[in-house]
Design an enzyme around this catalytic site. Structure first.
Site, PDB file in Angstrom:
ATOM      1  N   LEU A  64       0.835  -1.191   0.000  1.00 53.86           N
ATOM      2  CA  LEU A  64       0.000   0.000   0.000  1.00 53.86           C
ATOM      3  C   LEU A  64       0.872   1.244   0.000  1.00 53.86           C
ATOM      4  O   LEU A  64       1.949   1.262   0.605  1.00 53.86           O
ATOM      5  CB  LEU A  64      -0.922   0.013   1.225  1.00 53.86           C
ATOM      6  CG  LEU A  64      -1.836  -1.191   1.394  1.00 53.86           C
ATOM      7  CD1 LEU A  64      -2.933  -0.886   2.390  1.00 53.86           C
ATOM      8  CD2 LEU A  64      -2.424  -1.635   0.070  1.00 53.86           C
TER       9      LEU A  64
ATOM     10  N   GLY B  21       1.050  -5.250   1.207  1.00 55.30           N
ATOM     11  CA  GLY B  21       0.073  -5.260   0.117  1.00 55.30           C
ATOM     12  C   GLY B  21       0.601  -5.940  -1.141  1.00 55.30           C
ATOM     13  O   GLY B  21      -0.177  -6.475  -1.940  1.00 55.30           O
TER      14      GLY B  21
ATOM     15  N   ASN C 161       4.056  -7.859   6.559  1.00 58.63           N
ATOM     16  CA  ASN C 161       4.923  -7.317   7.615  1.00 58.63           C
ATOM     17  C   ASN C 161       4.295  -6.139   8.363  1.00 58.63           C
ATOM     18  O   ASN C 161       5.003  -5.346   8.979  1.00 58.63           O
ATOM     19  CB  ASN C 161       6.256  -6.865   6.986  1.00 58.63           C
ATOM     20  CG  ASN C 161       6.061  -5.746   5.967  1.00 58.63           C
ATOM     21  OD1 ASN C 161       5.072  -5.742   5.251  1.00 58.63           O
ATOM     22  ND2 ASN C 161       6.983  -4.818   5.900  1.00 58.63           N
ATOM     23  N   GLU C 162       2.967  -6.021   8.305  1.00 60.77           N
ATOM     24  CA  GLU C 162       2.302  -4.840   8.867  1.00 60.77           C
ATOM     25  C   GLU C 162       2.710  -4.527  10.303  1.00 60.77           C
ATOM     26  O   GLU C 162       2.885  -3.369  10.674  1.00 60.77           O
ATOM     27  CB  GLU C 162       0.773  -5.014   8.807  1.00 60.77           C
ATOM     28  CG  GLU C 162       0.156  -4.695   7.463  1.00 60.77           C
ATOM     29  CD  GLU C 162       0.287  -5.823   6.443  1.00 60.77           C
ATOM     30  OE1 GLU C 162       0.976  -6.826   6.733  1.00 60.77           O
ATOM     31  OE2 GLU C 162      -0.281  -5.700   5.356  1.00 60.77           O
TER      32      GLU C 162
END
Ligand SMILES: CCCCCCC/C=C/C(=O)SCCNC(=O)CCNC(=O)[C@H](O)C(C)(C)COP(=O)(O)OP(=O)(O)OC[C@H]1O[C@@H](n2cnc3c(N)ncnc32)[C@H](O)[C@@H]1OP(=O)(O)O
Length: 243
Positions: free
Chosen positions: A49, A94, A118-119
């Site tokens: 993202l 994303g 990996n957020e």
């Protein structure tokens, strides 16, 4: 289809909108039965993202952005085409999600080409439909570990955990994608498409039922001062990495 949004193929609002339009065009073209998704820039499949869409904007923008992301996910996940991801670069967050919603994933064998959701490393949380997509691919326990730790897997580990279906030398990526495509296209379309719909419907329904609530949740989460600070710090870290 080659992803082309320099420098890192981040999924901006414009990019997501274009991807949906292009997918619709391909699906409406009766001559097209399959799609290989890859990057114009070897080295980076997609940085995920676009952080600039999530920083310092207003709630209406966050809502528009999240709706576009949901739209893209729904379109690609339910595509009638055979979709093969030829992953020729790093594929965090994303970028990983985009690969996971394809039908088959082939990763070029290069230790720099890591893939994963990996957020948590950014201090944010992968939404339930990111999680669902990952669980459908690698199972609950492996997802729980990968999501909590924000793991980015190098090729051999990505293959071992089932995040990708094949790892091949970089110069064999496109030819492998084409032979995989040929194998999938040998199956009658209607049987394959109905099977895909059957397998994916519960996950699709889960998001469709909660679309508006999911948008509201994103907007309120991303608008928090603490989240904005985490995202700004992460962007700064990316920039400092160069100097
Ligand atoms: C708040 C609510 C949360 C709800 C859930 C949200 C779910 C989120 C999903 C996501 O996808 S968040 C994005 C996660 N992405 C990443 O962690 C990847 C970050 N980027 C990288 O690791 C690296 O850039 C790379 C992709 C491995 C490429 O490395 P390389 O060394 O080739 O390039 P860089 O010098 O790092 O970057 C060039 C340039 O691009 C900018 N940039 C990188 N990633 C992004 C991004 N995702 N969005 C926007 N911009 C990005 C980076 O800052 C550099 O900018 P400049 O310094 O040139 O201005």
């Amino acid at each position: 289809m080659k992803l082309k949004n320099p420098p890192v193929n981040s999924l901006s609002l414009e990019m997501l909108t274009e991807l949906v339009i292009n997918l619709e065009k391909l699906e409406n073209d009766k001559a097209v039965r399959g799609l290989v998704l890859t990057s114009e820039y070897p080295g980076i499949f997609s940085a995920g993202l676009d952080l600039m869409e999530m920083c310092g904007r207003n709630p209406a923008h966050y809502a528009e952005y999240w709706k576009a992301l949901q739209e893209f996910w729904l379109k690609l996940y339910q595509s009638s085409l055979v979709v093969v991801a030829a992953i020729n670069g790093a594929s965090p967050a994303g970028g990983c999600l985009m690969s996971l919603i394809c039908d088959y994933r082939i990763l070029a064998d290069n230790p720099k080409y890591t893939i994963g959701l990996n957020e948590t490393l950014l201090g944010i949380v992968a939404p339930f439909w990111f999680k669902d997509t990952m669980v459908n691919t690698i199972g609950h326990r492996a997802s729980e570990r990968a999501l909590q730790l924000g793991l980015l897997f190098p090729p051999a580990e990505a293959l071992q955990v089932g995040l990708v279906d094949q790892v091949v030398p970089e110069d064999k990526l496109q030819s492998t994608a084409l032979s995989v495509m040929a194998q999938w296209l040998a199956i009658p379309d209607h049987a394959r498409q109905l099977t895909k719909t059957m397998m994916r419907k519960p996950t699709v329904d889960h998001l469709v039922k909660q679309r508006d609530a999911d948008i509201q949740n994103f907007v309120s989460f991303v608008s928090r001062d603490s989240i904005q600070k985490s995202l700004q710090m992460y962007l700064q870290k990316l920039r400092q990495k160069k100097s």
